[in-house]
Design an enzyme around this catalytic site. Sequence first.
Site, short mmCIF file in Angstrom:
data_model
loop_
_atom_site.label_atom_id
_atom_site.label_comp_id
_atom_site.label_asym_id
_atom_site.label_seq_id
_atom_site.Cartn_x
_atom_site.Cartn_y
_atom_site.Cartn_z
N PRO A 2 0.78 -1.22 0.00
CA PRO A 2 0.00 0.00 0.00
C PRO A 2 0.81 1.27 0.00
O PRO A 2 1.63 1.51 0.89
CB PRO A 2 -0.80 -0.09 1.30
CG PRO A 2 -0.28 -1.27 2.03
CD PRO A 2 0.89 -1.79 1.33
N GLU A 3 0.58 2.09 -0.98
CA GLU A 3 0.88 3.51 -0.88
C GLU A 3 -0.48 4.19 -0.86
O GLU A 3 -1.51 3.53 -0.75
CB GLU A 3 1.76 3.97 -2.05
CG GLU A 3 3.16 3.37 -1.96
CD GLU A 3 4.17 3.98 -2.94
OE1 GLU A 3 4.01 5.15 -3.31
OE2 GLU A 3 5.10 3.26 -3.34
#
Length: 270
Positions: A2-3
């Site tokens: 996740p960004e």
Amino acid sequence: MPELPEVEITRRGLLPDLAGKRVSALVVRQARLRYPVPPDLAQRMVGRVLAGVERRAKYLLFDFVDGVLLAHLGMSGSLRLVPTGAPLDKHDHVDIVFGSRALRLHDPRRFGALLWLTPPAQHHPLLAHLGVEPLSEAFTPQWLHRATRGRSAAIKQVLMDSRVVVGVGNIYASESLFRAGIDPRTPARRLSAARCARLVPAVKQTLEAALAAGGSSLRDFVHSDGSPGYFQQQYYVYDRDGQPCRKCAGTVRSLRQGNRSTFYCPRCQR
DNA sequence: CTGGTCACCTGGAAGC
DNA sequence: TGCTTCCAGGTGACCA
């Protein structure tokens, strides 16, 4: 995975299914995440109605009337909706049960977090010192120019500093600098106003493109098992060391900055 | 304050 | 095949 885009995609996927639903049970199989899952989390949550889901930086904030459940996905976390009682995979650490469906946290590396914040949540130490949201109107070239004065560190590392701007991780920092034509090693303080005027829209476009690409696989991302986080996303430079630049046909190179890999095109980025 | 390094944890890929 | 080494999308603690 996740960004910011992945966290936002998760938020958008969960919100319509969970808003207004009441927590019926909490199952913690592994409490040892980045921080221990609070022992009293079930007491806090069970019986409460989820009012909404917000995002700040890479944190997901699940709003309840008398507190906020903060979730972070770390490097390897994901949140999926599953039928309550669905068979467990390895590293399925927590279920937040909403009647017939459960929100399941899966996180092999356990760098993620689940914490209960009492109001005002924005005063919590994890949230109090965060920088500007990159997709907000507050993130302007003028703002970045001011924020980088006096910073001798490389612009790539400053872009990833969450006290400056949040949500830009290792992939999208490289991608944004490529779009802006800026060498990732450039000392931040030496970025001209004109270069900031290129970099800020480059960051926004990079994140928006990832959001648009992820959005097309949203159903899989949230609902199915083990789905890819990206829908055929094409990177300009990330993880492309030695391969031809998609713009100039030069060769993409990599280097290490602060123990992280950086990818860039020496011809396109100066 | 800043910047640099390390640790946390597991698993997959590459090297021998 | 099996063992070792390196690397991974984050971020806080610690040091000079």
